[in-house]
Design an enzyme around this catalytic site. Structure first.
Site, PDB file in Angstrom:
ATOM      1  N   VAL A   3     -32.445 -23.397 -10.266  1.00 49.10           N
ATOM      2  CA  VAL A   3     -32.720 -21.971 -10.412  1.00 49.10           C
ATOM      3  C   VAL A   3     -33.128 -21.674 -11.856  1.00 49.10           C
ATOM      4  O   VAL A   3     -32.612 -22.280 -12.795  1.00 49.10           O
ATOM      5  CB  VAL A   3     -31.473 -21.141 -10.032  1.00 49.10           C
ATOM      6  N   LEU A  18     -26.032 -20.925 -13.800  1.00 50.21           N
ATOM      7  CA  LEU A  18     -27.049 -20.887 -12.752  1.00 50.21           C
ATOM      8  C   LEU A  18     -27.183 -22.293 -12.199  1.00 50.21           C
ATOM      9  O   LEU A  18     -27.089 -23.271 -12.956  1.00 50.21           O
ATOM     10  CB  LEU A  18     -28.408 -20.446 -13.315  1.00 50.21           C
ATOM     11  N   ASP A  19     -27.407 -22.403 -10.898  1.00 52.97           N
ATOM     12  CA  ASP A  19     -27.635 -23.719 -10.303  1.00 52.97           C
ATOM     13  C   ASP A  19     -28.807 -24.405 -10.991  1.00 52.97           C
ATOM     14  O   ASP A  19     -29.759 -23.745 -11.446  1.00 52.97           O
ATOM     15  CB  ASP A  19     -27.944 -23.583  -8.804  1.00 52.97           C
ATOM     16  N   ARG A  20     -28.765 -25.704 -11.048  1.00 51.83           N
ATOM     17  CA  ARG A  20     -29.789 -26.474 -11.758  1.00 51.83           C
ATOM     18  C   ARG A  20     -31.224 -26.132 -11.336  1.00 51.83           C
ATOM     19  O   ARG A  20     -32.106 -25.981 -12.193  1.00 51.83           O
ATOM     20  CB  ARG A  20     -29.517 -27.972 -11.584  1.00 51.83           C
TER      21      ARG A  20
END
Length: 223
Positions: A61, A57-59
């Site tokens: 998120v 997951l993107d940081r």
């Protein structure tokens, strides 16, 4: 760290915004190391602990991240993710309501590595990858709308990019057109639900993350 589900082969944790799933150039301690320490302590494992990262997951998120605890689970989960057999549902808070309460978004995304950003186009471009998602409105207030998003493909920054292209940038996501950042640096996007057939036991597994304990998330979820 909040463990949502675990067995002998897999562990699913609720990632907080700001955490990185795997080590990167920042040198910050990744979630994968925290999970390894948890397993080592809980099960009193000597030596190195095996943990396989199967997706990220993107940081900024939050939400569910699935890890493999065995090599058998890792190879099978990697195949399942690659073939689209792991179904991921996200929740996103957006400022502007979409024109339609539900729909399918199809774009061609081009990734810019230097900017760490993707750009959406209506027609195919060189080096573009097709991106498809379904969305529906599940809550709203006077100023914000809560969307449920089902990913049908897995592309770089796909939800962030496609919602912005629809005119509905995610709250706090400056990179994709939000007017201001969230105070904690997060964006209002969470991995809410993951559904898959267990790679070893073949049981149907459905895991849900709790709604963030923040007034706006709670209010929109109830609305």
């Amino acid at each position: 760290m909040e463990v949502i589900y675990e067995d002998n082969h897999i562990i699913v944790v609720n990632k907080q915004s700001g955490e990185i799933v795997q080590g990167d150039k920042t040198g910050d301690r990744p979630l994968s190391d925290i999970v390894k320490d948890y397993i080592k302590e809980k099960y009193q494992k000597p030596g190195a602990v095996f943990l396989g990262v199967v997706h990220r997951l993107d940081r900024p998120v939050s939400g569910l991240v699935v890890f493999a605890r065995t090599s058998k689970a890792l190879s099978r989960l990697n195949k399942m993710f690659a073939e689209g057999n792991v179904h991921k549902t996200y929740w996103a808070i957006v400022k502007s309501a979409p024109r339609e309460p539900e729909g399918v978004l199809e774009h061609w995304l081009v990734r810019n590595e230097k900017q760490n950003k993707s750009y959406a186009y209506d027609k195919e471009k060189p080096n573009a990858k097709k991106a498809v998602l379904k969305y529906r409105v599940i809550g709203h207030s006077d100023n914000y709308t809560l969307l449920e998003v089902r990913l049908l493909t897995g592309r770089h920054h796909q939800i962030r990019c496609q919602l912005a292209a629809m005119g509905c940038p995610i709250k706090g996501d400056l990179k994709y057109g939000a007017p201001r950042s969230n105070p904690d640096g997060s964006i209002s996007l969470m991995s809410r639900r993951v559904e898959f057939v267990h790679p070893v036991s073949k049981e149907n597994i459905t895991v849900e993350a709790p709604i963030p304990d923040e007034p706006l998330w709670q209010a929109l979820a109830k609305a």
